[in-house]
Design a protein around this motif. Structure first.
Motif, short mmCIF file in Angstrom:
data_model
loop_
_atom_site.label_atom_id
_atom_site.label_comp_id
_atom_site.label_asym_id
_atom_site.label_seq_id
_atom_site.Cartn_x
_atom_site.Cartn_y
_atom_site.Cartn_z
N HIS A 160 -65.58 -13.18 7.38
CA HIS A 160 -64.39 -14.02 7.32
C HIS A 160 -63.70 -13.34 6.04
CE1 HIS A 160 -62.45 -17.85 7.90
NE2 HIS A 160 -61.88 -17.49 7.00
N SER A 161 -64.06 -12.94 4.92
CA SER A 161 -63.48 -12.35 3.92
C SER A 161 -62.66 -11.21 4.31
CB SER A 161 -64.37 -12.15 2.74
OG SER A 161 -64.96 -13.56 2.20
N TYR A 162 -63.27 -10.37 5.14
CA TYR A 162 -62.59 -9.05 5.60
C TYR A 162 -61.54 -9.48 6.42
CZ TYR A 162 -61.61 -4.37 7.15
OH TYR A 162 -61.11 -3.11 7.69
N ALA A 163 -61.71 -10.29 7.21
CA ALA A 163 -60.77 -10.72 8.27
C ALA A 163 -59.22 -11.25 7.45
CB ALA A 163 -61.16 -11.85 9.28
N ARG A 164 -59.71 -12.27 6.35
CA ARG A 164 -58.50 -12.61 5.60
C ARG A 164 -57.72 -11.50 4.80
NH1 ARG A 164 -61.40 -16.04 2.86
NH2 ARG A 164 -62.00 -14.85 1.20
N GLU A 165 -58.57 -10.36 4.55
CA GLU A 165 -57.84 -9.47 3.62
C GLU A 165 -56.99 -8.78 4.68
OE1 GLU A 165 -61.08 -6.85 2.51
OE2 GLU A 165 -61.66 -8.11 0.94
N GLN A 166 -57.45 -8.38 5.98
CA GLN A 166 -56.42 -7.68 6.84
C GLN A 166 -55.22 -8.57 7.33
OE1 GLN A 166 -56.82 -4.59 7.73
NE2 GLN A 166 -58.50 -4.79 6.12
N LYS A 167 -55.37 -9.92 7.15
CA LYS A 167 -54.20 -10.82 7.60
C LYS A 167 -53.44 -10.87 6.51
CE LYS A 167 -53.90 -11.54 11.09
NZ LYS A 167 -53.44 -10.68 11.98
N LEU A 168 -53.70 -10.77 5.09
CA LEU A 168 -52.93 -10.61 4.00
C LEU A 168 -52.17 -9.05 3.85
CD1 LEU A 168 -55.21 -12.33 1.43
CD2 LEU A 168 -53.36 -13.12 2.22
N ARG A 169 -53.00 -8.23 4.32
CA ARG A 169 -52.47 -6.85 4.60
C ARG A 169 -51.37 -6.97 5.46
NH1 ARG A 169 -53.87 -2.32 7.81
NH2 ARG A 169 -53.06 -0.58 7.12
N MET A 170 -51.47 -7.48 6.38
CA MET A 170 -50.40 -7.55 7.50
C MET A 170 -49.16 -7.96 6.82
SD MET A 170 -50.60 -9.99 10.90
CE MET A 170 -49.14 -9.91 12.18
N VAL A 171 -49.24 -9.13 6.21
CA VAL A 171 -47.99 -9.67 5.74
C VAL A 171 -47.37 -8.59 4.59
CG1 VAL A 171 -47.00 -11.31 3.68
CG2 VAL A 171 -48.44 -12.14 5.74
N GLN A 172 -48.27 -7.89 3.65
CA GLN A 172 -47.56 -6.79 2.93
C GLN A 172 -47.02 -5.71 3.63
OE1 GLN A 172 -47.36 -7.26 -0.40
NE2 GLN A 172 -48.20 -9.43 0.01
N LEU A 173 -47.52 -5.33 4.79
CA LEU A 173 -46.80 -4.34 5.75
C LEU A 173 -45.64 -4.72 6.15
CD1 LEU A 173 -50.03 -3.13 7.65
CD2 LEU A 173 -48.75 -1.97 5.79
N ILE A 174 -45.63 -5.93 6.51
CA ILE A 174 -44.29 -6.61 7.04
C ILE A 174 -43.20 -6.56 6.03
CG2 ILE A 174 -43.08 -8.66 8.18
CD1 ILE A 174 -45.88 -9.33 9.56
#
Length: 204
Positions: free
Chosen positions: A129-143
């Protein structure tokens, strides 16, 4: 779950290099078709095919295997946010493609693998779950980076809105088994983008 190493000699064709790659490829197929929770380690070993000894030599636990699978997806670019790093594509087109599901080899339509993984590992403190959360936060930074390139003066709120639209569309596409469902979310995203860029012109 039995995690003891198998004492049975591998069948012909199981020896040689590439065991880790075969394990990850098998896990990807099984996770996509039947879900992470429904996939057992022994099933992955059979699908690879490798011995249980080889499987556990590479991945001590199922959590290790799931995270390695998700890491591979993130590096491959074959996820929703993968297009956001494509410098060969104009920034607005990168945002548009955020609402197109990556091409799949077979039906049914799958949504975001990180959201799927977080749903199957609901404990926020779990490694998956923690890794998935990191990726979704990364998605926002990429946007944020892309809309900043477009000239948006307040990129973070817009990025959060676009991420919600993209993730929501991917989830509904999976539930409805409708690969192009993202077109509805993109229509809303265009309005948000146009408004943000008009505000930029008005203040420019």
């Amino acid at each position: 779950m039995d995690t003891t190493a198998s004492t049975t000699a591998p069948a012909p064709g199981r020896r040689g290099r590439g065991g880790r790659e075969r394990i990850l490829a098998a896990a990807a197929r099984l996770f996509a078709t039947q879900g992470i929770g429904a996939t057992g380690m022994e099933q992955v070993a059979e699908e690879a095919p490798v011995s249980k000894r080889t499987l556990y030599a590479h991945f001590r636990t199922k959590n290790d295997l799931v995270i390695a699978h998700l890491q591979g997806l993130a590096l491959s670019g074959a996820t929703l946010e993968g297009v956001l790093t494509r410098e060969d594509i104009p920034p607005r087109e990168r945002i548009r493609r955020l609402f197109e599901l990556p091409a799949a080899d077979a039906a049914p339509v799958r949504g975001c693998p990180f959201i799927d993984a977080a749903a199957e590992f609901p404990d926020p403190e779990s490694a998956v779950h923690s890794y998935a959360r990191e990726q979704k936060l990364r998605m926002v930074q990429l946007i944020v980076a892309v809309v900043t390139e477009l000239g948006c003066r307040e990129p973070l709120p817009l990025a959060e809105q676009l991420a919600i639209l993209a993730d929501g569309a991917a989830s509904r596409a999976m539930v409805l088994d409708e690969a192009d469902y993202g077109r509805h979310a993109w229509a809303a995203a265009e309005v948000l983008l146009s408004q943000a860029l008009q505000e930029k012109k008005g203040k420019g």
